[in-house]
Scaffold this active site. Structure first.
Site, PDB file in Angstrom:
ATOM      1  N   ASP A 176       0.835  -1.206   0.000  1.00 45.94           N
ATOM      2  CA  ASP A 176       0.000   0.000   0.000  1.00 45.94           C
ATOM      3  C   ASP A 176       0.866   1.252   0.000  1.00 45.94           C
ATOM      4  O   ASP A 176       1.836   1.345   0.767  1.00 45.94           O
ATOM      5  CB  ASP A 176      -0.892   0.038   1.239  1.00 45.94           C
ATOM      6  CG  ASP A 176      -1.900  -1.105   1.272  1.00 45.94           C
ATOM      7  OD1 ASP A 176      -2.219  -1.639   0.194  1.00 45.94           O
ATOM      8  OD2 ASP A 176      -2.357  -1.460   2.377  1.00 45.94           O
ATOM      9  N   ASP A 225      -0.408  -3.378  -4.576  1.00 47.40           N
ATOM     10  CA  ASP A 225      -1.719  -3.519  -3.944  1.00 47.40           C
ATOM     11  C   ASP A 225      -2.449  -2.180  -4.005  1.00 47.40           C
ATOM     12  O   ASP A 225      -2.513  -1.571  -5.059  1.00 47.40           O
ATOM     13  CB  ASP A 225      -1.565  -4.041  -2.516  1.00 47.40           C
ATOM     14  CG  ASP A 225      -2.878  -4.598  -1.956  1.00 47.40           C
ATOM     15  OD1 ASP A 225      -3.840  -4.759  -2.728  1.00 47.40           O
ATOM     16  OD2 ASP A 225      -2.934  -4.867  -0.750  1.00 47.40           O
ATOM     17  N   ASP A 237      -5.490   2.671   1.553  1.00 45.95           N
ATOM     18  CA  ASP A 237      -6.297   1.650   2.220  1.00 45.95           C
ATOM     19  C   ASP A 237      -6.563   1.992   3.681  1.00 45.95           C
ATOM     20  O   ASP A 237      -5.675   2.499   4.387  1.00 45.95           O
ATOM     21  CB  ASP A 237      -5.586   0.296   2.158  1.00 45.95           C
ATOM     22  CG  ASP A 237      -5.779  -0.398   0.818  1.00 45.95           C
ATOM     23  OD1 ASP A 237      -6.286   0.244  -0.116  1.00 45.95           O
ATOM     24  OD2 ASP A 237      -5.412  -1.577   0.716  1.00 45.95           O
ATOM     25  N   ARG A 286     -11.737  -0.300  -7.243  1.00 50.94           N
ATOM     26  CA  ARG A 286     -11.579   0.258  -5.894  1.00 50.94           C
ATOM     27  C   ARG A 286     -11.262   1.749  -5.941  1.00 50.94           C
ATOM     28  O   ARG A 286     -10.192   2.202  -5.528  1.00 50.94           O
ATOM     29  CB  ARG A 286     -10.494  -0.487  -5.108  1.00 50.94           C
ATOM     30  CG  ARG A 286     -10.760  -1.974  -4.977  1.00 50.94           C
ATOM     31  CD  ARG A 286      -9.734  -2.643  -4.071  1.00 50.94           C
ATOM     32  NE  ARG A 286      -9.986  -4.082  -3.970  1.00 50.94           N
ATOM     33  CZ  ARG A 286      -9.306  -4.921  -3.201  1.00 50.94           C
ATOM     34  NH1 ARG A 286      -8.308  -4.453  -2.454  1.00 50.94           N
ATOM     35  NH2 ARG A 286      -9.590  -6.206  -3.176  1.00 50.94           N
TER      36      ARG A 286
END
Length: 512
Positions: free
Chosen positions: A161, A190, A194, A243
């Site tokens: 992340d 990734d 997040d 996302r």
């Protein structure tokens, strides 16, 4: 057939390469943190002020960032860390201390509060190195670039992340940052942004998220629904697979963002999440809003959005797109005030304001970017005393110790009266102390740099070695005065520098 994300990225990366070849450069002005103040949900729950009111230091390595955190009097002592240069694995080591919990290979903001990290000068780039916020609160990250953080391959950092938050995090404002990758999960990357495991009251504003398989999530699984109260505004999501963001439970307010080239899905509200989606501009994208890849429904309220060349999938068991004619299926109210730009001017406004190096420009709802006001630069240094010290140099014959020293140097060299010998820290920051067997009154010190290194020492603190209290702080070597104090140990902490500091003498005087 679905193409690998690496292939879809090639055009975008080629564009960046052409700009470099053409000599295109971005001038990143000096910037101080939070010049316009937090917005959105980060203003709630007591607000988000970061390191306001505390010391300001400069760091050019990841180790120096950790050292600044670990040099605080406590884990909640406010601090603003101005960052310039490239932060990477080679210059980011673990630093230990009672006010920090750090790790090598990642910027670790763990079990701390009241911290601002802001890019200044020629810019701050966290290269293949993520920022991890865990069990922390009141954090600001501003005007930095985080790129190519991997969870597999080499090197790895932060679970892949760019910025990741977890475990009881509260009140984070991330503003004017650029978060980017060079592919998706199969290439080792990734999420860009997040939040999981009870993270709340977060705002992401005026930022760029691009060239990634995953933009970011709120909640790591369908059962991780304790996250929420997140605002996303005036951000650019570009060349993202999905996302943008993924919401599992909680509430999100999403307004005035520009979405371009969302390849598979965009705002994915599921597992009971509720999203308020106002005046965004969606362009050249697919399935930009809905519930996807699950039968656990989420909800949305839509108003004033523009859908420009957006395609929609047919509804299915695990696919519930909001389009082709998006309608609200819930109502979401927000507790703060905000000004909406008209959706048709969002691409222009976001292009001028979003990302690192844009001068922290913002919008007031008039579709015209605004300067944030006077932008401070370096912290104002504590004035040095023009009067040469008088009296006896109390360091002569005293003891000395400190943090890790460079090869060939000695702590004792700072109190031997010899300007040809010196102490250097193992890196660009560190501390050296003078100490006595009994309490000694001190009101003035003189830090004398070795020949050829004048001006290298940047920000510093003078600390009472007995109690940990900060006596004064500033920047630049020389004569430093403070209210007289009786102590057995006094420490000079270098928290920022432009090279390798060389302290030839650490003189101490009783004064008056």
């Amino acid at each position: 057939m679905r193409r690998p994300v690496a292939l879809r990225l090639s055009a975008a990366l080629a564009t960046g390469a052409l700009a470099a070849v053409a000599g295109v450069a971005l001038s990143l002005p000096e910037a101080a943190a939070a010049t316009t103040g937090a917005t959105g949900y980060a203003t709630q729950n007591g607000g988000t002020t970061g390191g306001a009111g505390g010391q300001t230091v400069r760091a050019t390595t990841g180790t120096a960032i950790h050292q600044a955190l670990c040099s605080r009097a406590s884990s909640s002592t406010p601090i603003t860390i101005q960052v310039e240069g490239t932060i990477n694995h080679a210059n980011t080591a673990k630093v230990s201390g009672s006010s920090c919990s750090t790790a090598a290979g990642v910027i670790e903001l763990k079990q701390i509060s009241n911290v601002t990290i802001v890019g200044v000068g020629s810019g701050a780039v966290f290269d293949q190195l993520g920022i991890h916020i865990r069990e922390s609160r009141n954090i600001i990250i501003q005007n930095v670039t985080v790129r190519n953080v991997k969870k597999s391959g080499s090197p790895t950092s932060n679970g892949g992340d760019a910025i990741g938050m977890e475990s009881g995090v509260r009140n984070v404002w991330v503003d004017h940052v650029t978060l980017e990758a060079s592919g998706g999960e199969s290439e080792g990357f990734d999420g860009l942004f997040d939040m999981k495991d009870d993270t709340q009251y977060v705002t992401l504003s005026y930022s760029v998220l691009r060239n990634s398989g995953r933009g970011g999530l709120i909640g790591s699984s369908e059962s991780d629904t304790s996250n929420g109260y997140v605002t996303f505004h005036h951000n650019l999501y570009e060349n993202i697979d999905s996302r943008a963001p993924l919401l599992r439970g909680g509430i999100a307010h999403i307004y005035n963002n520009h979405y371009r080239s969302l390849n598979e899905s965009g705002i994915n509200s599921r597992a009971g999440a509720r999203a308020r989606v106002d005046n965004n501009y969606f362009e050249d994208s697919k399935d930009v809003l809905g519930t996807f890849y699950t039968d656990a429904a989420g909800y949305w309220q839509v108003n004033g959005n523009i859908f420009d060349n957006v395609t929609w999938s047919a509804p299915g068991e695990d696919t519930n797109p909001a389009g082709p004619d998006p309608q609200s299926n819930t109502s979401v109210s927000v507790p703060y005030s905000y000004s909406l730009d008209a959706a048709n001017c969002v691409p222009s406004v976001v292009a001028q304001t979003a990302g690192a190096g844009k001068g922290l420009k913002v919008s007031d709802g008039s579709c015209t970017p605004q300067n944030p006001g006077p932008t401070p630069t370096d912290p104002t240094p504590t004035p040095t005393d023009p009067t040469p010290p008088s009296g006896t140099n109390l360091s002569l014959g005293a003891g000395a110790d400190g943090s890790s020293k460079a090869d060939g140097t000695s702590y004792g060299n700072v109190r031997d009266g010899d300007l040809s010998t010196y102490w250097s820290p193992a890196g660009s920051t560190g501390s050296v102390s003078v100490k006595w067997g009994s309490a000694t009154g001190v009101s003035k010190i003189n830090i004398r740099e070795a020949a050829g290194s004048a001006g290298v020492i940047g920000s510093w603190r003078v600390v009472n070695g007995d109690t940990g209290a900060v006596l004064t702080s500033g920047s630049g070597a020389g004569v430093i005065s403070f209210p007289k104090v009786s102590l057995k140990k006094i420490t000079f902490q270098i928290t920022g520098s432009t090279g390798t500091p060389k302290v030839a003498e650490f003189e101490t005087y009783a004064g008056y």
